[in-house]
Design a protein around this motif. Structure first.
Motif, PDB file in Angstrom:
ATOM      1  N   GLN A 102     -10.576   2.221  -5.111  1.00 35.06           N
ATOM      2  CA  GLN A 102     -10.855   0.842  -4.682  1.00 35.06           C
ATOM      3  C   GLN A 102     -10.260   0.512  -3.330  1.00 35.06           C
ATOM      4  O   GLN A 102     -10.599  -0.504  -2.744  1.00 35.06           O
ATOM      5  CB  GLN A 102     -10.215  -0.102  -5.701  1.00 35.06           C
ATOM      6  N   TYR A 149      -2.608  -7.275  -6.702  1.00 30.77           N
ATOM      7  CA  TYR A 149      -3.643  -6.339  -6.250  1.00 30.77           C
ATOM      8  C   TYR A 149      -3.301  -5.854  -4.853  1.00 30.77           C
ATOM      9  O   TYR A 149      -2.645  -6.574  -4.099  1.00 30.77           O
ATOM     10  CB  TYR A 149      -5.020  -7.026  -6.272  1.00 30.77           C
ATOM     11  N   VAL A 163      -0.616 -11.570  -9.821  1.00 31.41           N
ATOM     12  CA  VAL A 163      -1.567 -11.962 -10.862  1.00 31.41           C
ATOM     13  C   VAL A 163      -0.829 -12.014 -12.208  1.00 31.41           C
ATOM     14  O   VAL A 163      -1.068 -12.892 -13.032  1.00 31.41           O
ATOM     15  CB  VAL A 163      -2.756 -10.982 -10.915  1.00 31.41           C
ATOM     16  N   ARG A 172      -7.262 -19.554 -19.451  1.00 29.55           N
ATOM     17  CA  ARG A 172      -8.262 -19.977 -18.474  1.00 29.55           C
ATOM     18  C   ARG A 172      -8.776 -18.794 -17.655  1.00 29.55           C
ATOM     19  O   ARG A 172      -8.131 -17.744 -17.598  1.00 29.55           O
ATOM     20  CB  ARG A 172      -7.614 -20.946 -17.492  1.00 29.55           C
ATOM     21  N   ASN A 173      -9.909 -19.018 -16.973  1.00 29.05           N
ATOM     22  CA  ASN A 173     -10.437 -18.007 -16.045  1.00 29.05           C
ATOM     23  C   ASN A 173      -9.373 -17.705 -14.990  1.00 29.05           C
ATOM     24  O   ASN A 173      -8.729 -18.619 -14.478  1.00 29.05           O
ATOM     25  CB  ASN A 173     -11.687 -18.536 -15.306  1.00 29.05           C
ATOM     26  N   GLY A 174      -9.234 -16.442 -14.698  1.00 30.82           N
ATOM     27  CA  GLY A 174      -8.301 -16.043 -13.636  1.00 30.82           C
ATOM     28  C   GLY A 174      -6.844 -16.042 -14.051  1.00 30.82           C
ATOM     29  O   GLY A 174      -5.962 -15.896 -13.205  1.00 30.82           O
ATOM     30  N   SER A 175      -6.565 -16.183 -15.365  1.00 29.23           N
ATOM     31  CA  SER A 175      -5.156 -16.226 -15.776  1.00 29.23           C
ATOM     32  C   SER A 175      -4.559 -14.824 -15.919  1.00 29.23           C
ATOM     33  O   SER A 175      -3.377 -14.683 -16.199  1.00 29.23           O
ATOM     34  CB  SER A 175      -5.007 -17.037 -17.071  1.00 29.23           C
ATOM     35  N   GLY A 176      -5.369 -13.790 -15.739  1.00 29.18           N
ATOM     36  CA  GLY A 176      -4.808 -12.423 -15.715  1.00 29.18           C
ATOM     37  C   GLY A 176      -5.121 -11.583 -16.936  1.00 29.18           C
ATOM     38  O   GLY A 176      -4.541 -10.508 -17.110  1.00 29.18           O
ATOM     39  N   LYS A 177      -6.047 -12.016 -17.781  1.00 32.63           N
ATOM     40  CA  LYS A 177      -6.325 -11.294 -19.037  1.00 32.63           C
ATOM     41  C   LYS A 177      -6.904  -9.900 -18.768  1.00 32.63           C
ATOM     42  O   LYS A 177      -6.430  -8.893 -19.301  1.00 32.63           O
ATOM     43  CB  LYS A 177      -7.288 -12.123 -19.914  1.00 32.63           C
ATOM     44  N   THR A 178      -7.946  -9.853 -17.928  1.00 35.15           N
ATOM     45  CA  THR A 178      -8.581  -8.564 -17.652  1.00 35.15           C
ATOM     46  C   THR A 178      -7.625  -7.649 -16.883  1.00 35.15           C
ATOM     47  O   THR A 178      -7.561  -6.442 -17.133  1.00 35.15           O
ATOM     48  CB  THR A 178      -9.890  -8.787 -16.871  1.00 35.15           C
ATOM     49  N   THR A 179      -6.863  -8.241 -15.969  1.00 31.23           N
ATOM     50  CA  THR A 179      -5.891  -7.454 -15.212  1.00 31.23           C
ATOM     51  C   THR A 179      -4.887  -6.803 -16.172  1.00 31.23           C
ATOM     52  O   THR A 179      -4.528  -5.626 -16.014  1.00 31.23           O
ATOM     53  CB  THR A 179      -5.166  -8.357 -14.205  1.00 31.23           C
ATOM     54  N   TYR A 190      -4.402   0.635 -12.862  1.00 27.30           N
ATOM     55  CA  TYR A 190      -3.568   0.255 -11.725  1.00 27.30           C
ATOM     56  C   TYR A 190      -2.117   0.539 -12.081  1.00 27.30           C
ATOM     57  O   TYR A 190      -1.745   0.414 -13.250  1.00 27.30           O
ATOM     58  CB  TYR A 190      -3.673  -1.254 -11.460  1.00 27.30           C
ATOM     59  N   GLN A 247     -15.073  -6.322 -19.754  1.00 28.99           N
ATOM     60  CA  GLN A 247     -15.850  -7.540 -19.523  1.00 28.99           C
ATOM     61  C   GLN A 247     -17.078  -7.209 -18.669  1.00 28.99           C
ATOM     62  O   GLN A 247     -18.168  -7.660 -18.935  1.00 28.99           O
ATOM     63  CB  GLN A 247     -14.948  -8.534 -18.785  1.00 28.99           C
ATOM     64  N   HIS A 282     -13.266 -16.433 -24.946  1.00 33.08           N
ATOM     65  CA  HIS A 282     -13.220 -17.877 -24.678  1.00 33.08           C
ATOM     66  C   HIS A 282     -13.758 -18.630 -25.885  1.00 33.08           C
ATOM     67  O   HIS A 282     -13.752 -19.855 -25.904  1.00 33.08           O
ATOM     68  CB  HIS A 282     -14.048 -18.222 -23.429  1.00 33.08           C
TER      69      HIS A 282
END
Ligand SMILES: Nc1ncnc2c1ncn2[C@@H]1O[C@H](COP(=O)(O)OP(=O)(O)OP(=O)(O)O)[C@@H](O)[C@H]1O
Ligand SMILES: [Mg+2]
Length: 624
Positions: free
Chosen positions: A113, A376, A383, A402-409, A418, A449, A564
């Motif tokens: 990446q 990142y 994050v 919430r969106n962007g709260s770091g779940k996928t990370t 990573y 996701q 969600h």
């Protein structure tokens, strides 16, 4: 200079590593190619001198046959080596492609990446195509430089012989100096050295133009590549048509093309003016050289036929030197691109631990995050920050936030996609980096996701392997609720998906694809099942079916379910609430829904849409 030399050697080493023998074939091809014009010159001179000296026909014939057969052998050898060289070059290209593909597949996701690496890779690839690549490199460096070296050796030998050769006749004044040792050496030196200086200046200027032009081309290529791919990809068709994006893209494309045309015309003109001017001047210098040789012939220092030989040598020398400069400049520019391959292929594969992951039938694997922080690459903000979480063996954990709260990370860190910036992640008390990467990743079955399926058969997608167990594939498809749909496909589980690799490929809907991704995770039968929004594309019936079969899907494994859909929490033992990269709540549904906090807010917000007039208490019991 040393650095340049080591770069040349690096590229040669790479060529040799990928296809041993190629350089040797190329060298022999060049040697034979370079020799032919000299042999022809020699033959003509021998005949001329023989004729002038009154040789017998038999003697002439022997001379011609001797040089002629050497020339012919050279020509046959040249063809032979050319064929060998071309075949080896094709193999080299295939081997290089194999090596780069393998590298792309084995470097870490983090490195893959990295924008800097990607830009350098693209530049090397485009630069190689733009400037003729390794083929051109081998050719210019081997052939042209070899040609120049040979021409130089012969040229020096010719000068020395001419210097020694004295005649009996005297030249009229003021031309006497032409056959005088000093005068001769000086004029010859001037004639050979001037083009070298001239070339130095010209190539420097040309290189600057080329360099600027290349930067420009790569930029234009990248941008028009994006525009073209966007237009060509039929999946973009609906959005483009409905938002009238077609005009936007078309206008941009035309703008790019015009920019490209204007600049390349300008630069081409500049560049060819330089080359033409330089070439004309260099050709002009042949006149004094010819005059020198003619003078030597006039005074009787050399035979008349040899005038032909010497002028031939010198013409060859000037042309070869000229070509060598162009080759050297082209070689240096090529080096800039080719050198990258060497560095790229030398990239370390992802740092890998050596510890084996213990195989356990009881699935007693415990993962824990200890004060983990992560940002990142290139990003300013964290994050995840001082993040702590222990995944209990066999526990079903739901993650909301919430969106962007770091779940996928969080999932990507767990999967070792990573490296953590600070802190540690452990598996059974040992840092995960210490384990063998493949073995470690084998214990995780993840539905991402942004899951991806590939243009292979359904079964190959589910098994992620060309060899699969048909019964298990069918079971997996059943659990994911897509067995019946696959059964309607022309070749059942062996039907190819999408049309990229097969015209007969089956197109599937977004939800159907997501179900196949779920089946793939079940098939893997790993001790951890991680599902990141696995039902986001599913219809309510299908979603309900997945929930109903959740026990089959997850069995007694440790599982993480990100969603969600707050009602999905009902089959979780524990709910972890993320906020700004931290865990803010961690308890079971019953506890959290009654406690003021983010979970309650999220839960109520969603419940409202479904049953507007129920009280919080009623809602709580409904979903418990
Ligand atoms: N590849 C990336 N490079 C840089 N930043 C990223 C990258 N992926 C995500 N981020 C940033 O990290 C933050 C967290 O993203 P993440 O995908 O973990 O959120 P999430 O909780 O899964 O959100 P969602 O509910 O929308 O799926 C986002 O604000 C995003 O801007
Ligand atoms: Mg996410």
């Amino acid at each position: 200079m040393n650095e340049l030399l080591s770069k040349y050697l690096k590229v040669f080493r790479l060529i040799h590593e990928q296809r041993p023998g190629l350089l040797l074939y190329a060298l022999f091809f060049s040697l034979t190619t370079v020799a032919i014009p000299y042999l022809i010159l020699l033959m003509t001179t021998l005949v001329l001198n023989g004729l002038l000296a009154g040789d017998s026909f038999g003697r002439l014939l022997i001379k011609v046959l001797l040089v002629g057969s050497i020339t012919l052998t050279c020509q046959i050898a040249q063809k032979f080596f050319e064929t060998k060289r071309d075949a080896a070059y094709n193999e080299f290209n295939i081997n290089l492609e194999k090596a780069t593909t393998l590298k792309l597949l084995t470097i870490s996701y983090f490195q893959l990446q990295d924008p800097e690496m990607r830009a350098a890779y693209q530049k090397a690839k485009e630069g190689t195509t733009y400037s003729g690549g390794f083929n051109q490199f081998i050719r210019s460096v081997l052939e042209d430089l070899l040609n120049a070296t040979i021409a130089l050796i012969i040229g020096i030998a010719a000068v020395v012989t001419l210097l020694w050769a004295d005649g009996s006749k005297i030249l009229p004044q003021p031309w006497e100096f032409l056959v005088n040792d000093w005068g001769f050496a000086l004029v010859i030196l001037l004639c050979v050295v001037t083009p070298i200086f001239l070339n130095l200046i010209l190539t420097k200027k040309k290189n600057e133009i080329e360099k600027g032009l290349f930067e420009f081309y790569t930029n234009v290529n990248r941008q028009s590549g994006y525009l073209f791919n966007t237009i060509f990809d039929y999946q973009n068709g609906p959005a483009l048509r409905l938002y009238r994006g077609n005009q936007l893209l078309y206008d941009e494309m035309i703008k790019q093309n015009n920019r490209f045309l204007k600049r390349s015309l300008e630069e081409d003109r500049k560049s060819s003016n330089l080359t033409d001017g330089g070439n004309a001047l260099i050709s002009l210098l042949l006149i004094p050289i010819f005059l020198l040789v003619a003078a030597k012939g006039y005074v009787g220092a050399i035979e008349v036929g040899s005038i032909f030989l010497y002028t031939g040598y010198f013409t060859q020398l000037v042309a070869a030197l000229n070509q060598a400069f162009v080759a050297f400049a082209a070689g240096n520019m090529l080096l800039g691109f080719l050198d990258f391959y060497f560095d790229f292929l030398a990239l370390d594969p992802q740092e890998n631990g050596s510890l084996p992951v213990e195989k356990r039938n009881d699935n007693e694997y415990e993962i824990e995050f200890h004060n983990v922080s992560f940002k990142y690459p290139g990003a300013e903000t964290y994050v995840l920050k001082d993040f702590n979480l222990k995944l209990m063996i066999g526990q079903r954990t739901a993650i909301v936030g919430r969106n962007g709260s770091g779940k996928t990370t969080f999932i990507k860190l767990l999967c070792r996609l990573y490296p953590v910036t600070e802190g540690r992640i452990t598996l059974n008390g040992i840092e995960i980096d210490k384990y063998d990467l493949k073995e470690y990743q084998d214990i995780l079955a993840v539905v991402f996701q942004d899951f991806k399926l590939f243009a292979f058969s359904v079964a190959e997608n589910v098994a992620a392997n060309r060899h699969f167990d048909s019964q298990r594939v069918t079971d997996a498809l059943y659990i994911a609720g897509v067995k019946d749909r696959v059964a309607t496909m022309p070749a059942g589980i062996e039907s190819i998906l999408y049309k990229e690799l097969d015209d007969q490929g089956v197109e599937i809907s977004g939800g159907e694809a997501q179900k196949i991704a779920i089946a793939r995770a079940w098939y893997k039968d790993a001790p951890f099942v991680i599902l990141d929004e696995p039902t986001s594309a599913l219809d309510p019936f299908s979603e309900y079916e997945i929930y109903r079969r959740f026990d089959d899907l997850v069995e007694d494994k440790t599982s993480i379910y990100i969603s969600h859909r707050m009602s999905s929490a009902r089959f979780s033992d524990r709910i972890v609430v993320f906020e700004n990269g931290r865990v803010v709540q961690d308890a079971d549904h019953q506890t959290l829904v009654q406690r003021p906090g983010l979970y309650q807010e999220l839960f109520n917000a969603q419940a409202q849409y479904y049953v507007e007039d129920l009280t919080d208490d009623q809602l709580a019991t409904l979903f418990s």
